[in-house]
Motif scaffolding. Structure first.
Motif, short mmCIF file in Angstrom:
data_model
loop_
_atom_site.label_atom_id
_atom_site.label_comp_id
_atom_site.label_asym_id
_atom_site.label_seq_id
_atom_site.Cartn_x
_atom_site.Cartn_y
_atom_site.Cartn_z
N TRP A 157 -14.68 -62.40 6.92
CA TRP A 157 -13.27 -62.73 7.19
C TRP A 157 -12.67 -61.85 8.28
O TRP A 157 -11.48 -61.96 8.58
N HIS A 199 -15.37 -57.72 3.00
CA HIS A 199 -15.33 -59.10 3.52
C HIS A 199 -15.59 -59.18 5.02
O HIS A 199 -14.73 -59.61 5.79
N ASN A 242 -8.98 -62.44 9.31
CA ASN A 242 -8.69 -63.80 9.75
C ASN A 242 -7.79 -64.48 8.72
O ASN A 242 -8.27 -65.11 7.78
N ASP A 247 -8.20 -68.27 7.65
CA ASP A 247 -9.27 -68.72 6.76
C ASP A 247 -8.67 -68.96 5.38
O ASP A 247 -8.08 -68.04 4.79
N HIS A 291 -11.82 -65.62 15.83
CA HIS A 291 -12.74 -65.89 14.73
C HIS A 291 -13.28 -67.31 14.93
O HIS A 291 -12.54 -68.19 15.38
N CYS A 310 -9.83 -66.39 2.72
CA CYS A 310 -9.23 -65.09 3.00
C CYS A 310 -7.75 -65.10 2.63
O CYS A 310 -7.25 -64.18 1.98
#
Length: 188
Positions: free
Chosen positions: A54, A51, A73, A76, A122, A79
């Protein structure tokens, strides 16, 4: 009690899972409690590899691979859902006595003065901050910006308070989402 590095067992693996099941059983036979030690925002090596979208970012824009931890992150929603599904699977796969949610915070060992280690940056986190405060926190590190952290303290203070609030909300969310009752969840 024994605290097991649960990120090593995040993804099912028949051979490793059998080894851990035998270890937990042996501990329980000796009246030793066994806790799953979780290090969010690090999830697992495979989760990091699978990922890249993320991966948490540092203020310098790099993937947040800090020391041994590879940070995701957690703000998110996709995520977060994947992590909670993985956590539920991890909890149900083994006979844990509890979970140690250790060190759920944003990295900043050297504080905001070292942008290569300062998180969370992010794009989603930056957008969330910008929606609330009217500027991209990347401006805190832009020497041409009037909000550069060396020119004025107020904007960085806003970001630090935002960060603290985000950390708190993630800690509360993760504590509530576990299927074990609160007496089995510890945070360090």
């Amino acid at each position: 009690g024994l605290h097991i590095t649960a990120w090593q067992f995040w993804e099912p693996d028949p051979q490793r899972d059998a080894w851990l099941e035998a270890l937990i059983e042996a501990c329980h036979n000796q009246a030793i409690l066994v806790y799953a030690w979780i290090e969010f925002p690090h999830v697992s090596e495979k989760f990091w590899q699978d990922h890249p979208e993320w991966r948490e970012k540092t203020a310098s824009g790099q993937d947040a691979h800090l020391d041994w931890r590879k940070l995701m992150n957690l703000a998110d929603p996709d995520c977060d859902r994947a992590i909670h599904a993985g956590l539920d699977a991890l909890i149900s796969r083994f006979d844990w006595d509890g979970i140690n949610l250790g060190e759920l915070y944003f990295e900043s060992l050297e504080g905001y003065l070292n942008p290569a280690r300062f998180t969370p940056f992010h794009p989603q986190v930056r957008q969330r901050f910008q929606s609330s405060f009217g500027f991209d926190p990347a401006k805190l590190y832009d020497p041409a910006s009037p909000r550069h952290h060396l020119k004025t303290a107020g904007p960085m203070r806003q970001f630090l308070e935002f960060r603290a609030g985000l950390t708190h909300s993630l800690q509360v969310s993760d504590r509530k989402s576990t299927r074990l009752n609160s007496s089995h969840v510890s945070q360090s």
